[in-house]
Design a protein around this motif. Structure first.
Motif, PDB file in Angstrom:
ATOM      1  N   UNK A 126       0.513  -0.962   0.146  1.00  0.00           N
ATOM      2  CA  UNK A 126      -0.036   0.341  -0.217  1.00  0.00           C
ATOM      3  C   UNK A 126       0.701   1.384  -0.384  1.00  0.00           C
ATOM      4  N   UNK A 127       0.283   2.294  -1.108  1.00  0.00           N
ATOM      5  CA  UNK A 127       1.015   3.603  -0.853  1.00  0.00           C
ATOM      6  C   UNK A 127       0.084   4.395  -0.268  1.00  0.00           C
ATOM      7  N   UNK A 128       0.752   5.657   0.746  1.00  0.00           N
ATOM      8  CA  UNK A 128      -0.447   6.527   0.633  1.00  0.00           C
ATOM      9  C   UNK A 128       0.007   8.113   0.871  1.00  0.00           C
ATOM     10  N   UNK A 129      -0.499   9.124   1.322  1.00  0.00           N
ATOM     11  CA  UNK A 129      -0.548  10.023   1.727  1.00  0.00           C
ATOM     12  C   UNK A 129      -1.117  11.287   2.742  1.00  0.00           C
ATOM     13  N   UNK A 130      -0.955  11.738   4.046  1.00  0.00           N
ATOM     14  CA  UNK A 130      -1.853  12.765   4.323  1.00  0.00           C
ATOM     15  C   UNK A 130      -1.380  13.777   4.262  1.00  0.00           C
ATOM     16  N   UNK A 131      -2.724  15.204   4.245  1.00  0.00           N
ATOM     17  CA  UNK A 131      -1.464  16.120   4.815  1.00  0.00           C
ATOM     18  C   UNK A 131      -2.815  16.713   5.287  1.00  0.00           C
ATOM     19  N   UNK A 132      -1.475  17.246   7.009  1.00  0.00           N
ATOM     20  CA  UNK A 132      -2.780  17.114   8.252  1.00  0.00           C
ATOM     21  C   UNK A 132      -3.658  16.417   8.601  1.00  0.00           C
ATOM     22  N   UNK A 133      -3.567  15.561   8.124  1.00  0.00           N
ATOM     23  CA  UNK A 133      -4.065  14.524   9.403  1.00  0.00           C
ATOM     24  C   UNK A 133      -5.833  13.828   7.956  1.00  0.00           C
ATOM     25  N   UNK A 134      -5.331  14.778   7.011  1.00  0.00           N
ATOM     26  CA  UNK A 134      -6.530  13.768   6.031  1.00  0.00           C
ATOM     27  C   UNK A 134      -5.805  13.543   4.903  1.00  0.00           C
ATOM     28  N   UNK A 135      -6.936  12.380   4.568  1.00  0.00           N
ATOM     29  CA  UNK A 135      -6.326  11.696   3.064  1.00  0.00           C
ATOM     30  C   UNK A 135      -6.000  12.136   1.988  1.00  0.00           C
ATOM     31  N   UNK A 136      -5.320  12.397   1.102  1.00  0.00           N
ATOM     32  CA  UNK A 136      -4.854  12.832  -0.131  1.00  0.00           C
ATOM     33  C   UNK A 136      -4.843  12.133  -0.907  1.00  0.00           C
ATOM     34  N   UNK A 137      -3.276  10.982  -0.742  1.00  0.00           N
ATOM     35  CA  UNK A 137      -3.222   9.950  -1.825  1.00  0.00           C
ATOM     36  C   UNK A 137      -3.315   8.587  -1.342  1.00  0.00           C
ATOM     37  N   UNK A 138      -4.458   7.550  -2.198  1.00  0.00           N
ATOM     38  CA  UNK A 138      -4.127   6.041  -1.745  1.00  0.00           C
ATOM     39  C   UNK A 138      -4.237   5.437  -2.679  1.00  0.00           C
ATOM     40  N   UNK A 139      -3.076   4.138  -2.947  1.00  0.00           N
ATOM     41  CA  UNK A 139      -3.424   2.996  -3.760  1.00  0.00           C
ATOM     42  C   UNK A 139      -2.525   2.462  -3.179  1.00  0.00           C
ATOM     43  N   UNK A 140      -1.377   1.588  -4.592  1.00  0.00           N
ATOM     44  CA  UNK A 140      -1.008   0.659  -4.283  1.00  0.00           C
ATOM     45  C   UNK A 140       0.021   0.119  -5.039  1.00  0.00           C
ATOM     46  N   UNK A 141       1.323  -0.153  -4.799  1.00  0.00           N
ATOM     47  CA  UNK A 141       2.265  -0.392  -5.488  1.00  0.00           C
ATOM     48  C   UNK A 141       1.895  -1.361  -6.872  1.00  0.00           C
ATOM     49  N   UNK A 142       1.596  -2.265  -6.759  1.00  0.00           N
ATOM     50  CA  UNK A 142       0.711  -2.693  -8.224  1.00  0.00           C
ATOM     51  C   UNK A 142      -0.430  -2.386  -8.616  1.00  0.00           C
ATOM     52  N   UNK A 143      -0.337  -1.469  -8.609  1.00  0.00           N
ATOM     53  CA  UNK A 143      -1.051  -0.515  -9.824  1.00  0.00           C
ATOM     54  C   UNK A 143       0.276   0.699 -10.631  1.00  0.00           C
TER      55      UNK A 143
END
Length: 236
Positions: free
Chosen positions: A160-177
Motif C-alpha cells: 500500500x502507498x498513501x499520503x495524508x496532509x494535516x491528517x486528512x487522506x490525499x493519496x491512497x493506492x497500491x504499488x501493484x498498480x
C-alpha cells in the motif's frame, strides 16, 4: 596542504539506511512520469504509454531520519506546489541494458519519497513544449525517508502507498498498480543511461496529487517502510 579545487567541494549528499550507521551516497535521481493509470487520467492522459523519465539534482534531496519531521521551504515563483508520494528504488549495483528479470540483483533497497512539483510552472512549460526542469528540479524537491535494504522490505511490489496532509487522506493506492513495474522501469531506464551505485529512482505517484501551502504537514508511507513526514515552511 593546498587544495586542487578553486573552492571547497560540496559534501556528498546521502540518505540514512534503516538499522545501520552507514549512509547511502546519492549519485543521480531519476523520476518516472505518469506511472499510475489513475494519476495519468487526472493529468489528462490515458493508456499505457511508453515510460518516460526526468531528473532531479542530487542536492534536491531532503533526507529525513525515521521518526523525525523534515522541513522544506515553500519554493519561489509558484502558487501551486503539489505533493506526489512515491516508492523510491535505491540502486546498489550499476549496469546497462538490465533485463527486468534481473533488476532485483541491482537494487540495494527502498524508501518513501516525495516528488514536489511547481505545478503551475510545469504546466506552463508543457503548453510551450519546453523542458519541465523549472517545475520539477528545484531545491528541496526530493524529500526521502530512510532506505530499507531490499531483503527487509517485504512484498514491496504489492505494498500500500498513501499520503495524508494535516491528517486528512490525499493519496491512497497500491504499488501493484504501477503501469511499469519496478523491473520494467529499470530495464527501460538502463537502456538509456548506465545506472550507477547511488542512483535513486522515484517510481511514480498515484492519483490524488494536490496543492500544499506553508504550514502544512505531509505524512506518507509505503507498507513495510518507515513513514516520511515533511512540513512545508514559509518561503526562504
Amino acid at each position: 596542504m593546498a587544495s586542487d579545487h578553486v573552492f571547497s567541494p560540496a559534501p556528498v549528499v546521502s540518505v540514512p539506511v534503516a538499522g545501520s550507521a552507514a549512509r547511502f551516497p546519492v549519485h543521480r535521481i531519476y523520476c518516472v512520469g505518469r506511472n499510475y493509470e489513475e494519476h495519468a487520467k487526472e493529468m489528462g492522459f490515458t493508456g499505457r504509454e511508453p515510460p518516460f523519465f526526468f531528473m532531479k539534482p542530487a542536492d534536491a534531496v531532503v533526507a529525513v531520519e525515521a521518526g523525525q519531521t523534515g522541513r522544506i521551504a515553500y519554493p519561489s515563483l509558484t502558487k501551486n506546489l503539489h505533493h506526489e508520494i512515491e516508492l523510491v528504488v535505491a540502486i546498489g549495483t550499476g549496469g546497462r541494458n538490465i533485463q527486468a528479470a534481473d533488476a532485483h540483483k541491482h537494487i540495494f533497497g527502498y524508501a518513501v519519497g516525495l516528488d514536489m512539483t511547481r505545478r503551475d510552472l510545469q504546466n506552463d512549460m508543457k503548453k510551450q513544449g519546453r523542458p519541465w526542469d523549472i517545475g520539477k528540479s528545484f531545491e528541496q524537491s526530493a524529500p526521502i525517508g530512510p532506505i530499507v535494504p531490499a531483503a527487509e522490505a517485504g512484498d514491496i511490489e504489492h505494498a500500500a502507498i498513501w499520503l495524508k496532509v494535516n491528517g486528512a487522506d490525499r493519496q491512497k493506492s497500491d504499488v501493484g498498480k504501477l503501469i511499469w513495474n519496478i523491473g520494467e522501469t529499470i530495464e527501460h531506464l538502463s537502456a538509456a543511461w548506465e545506472l550507477q551505485p547511488g542512483d535513486l529512482i522515484y517510481t511514480g505517484t498515484p492519483e490524488g496529487v494536490a496543492a500544499v501551502v506553508a504550514g502544512d504537514t505531509m505524512e506518507g508511507g509505503v507498507a513495510g517502510l518507515p513513514t516520511l513526514t515533511v512540513q512545508v515552511a514559509a518561503a526562504a
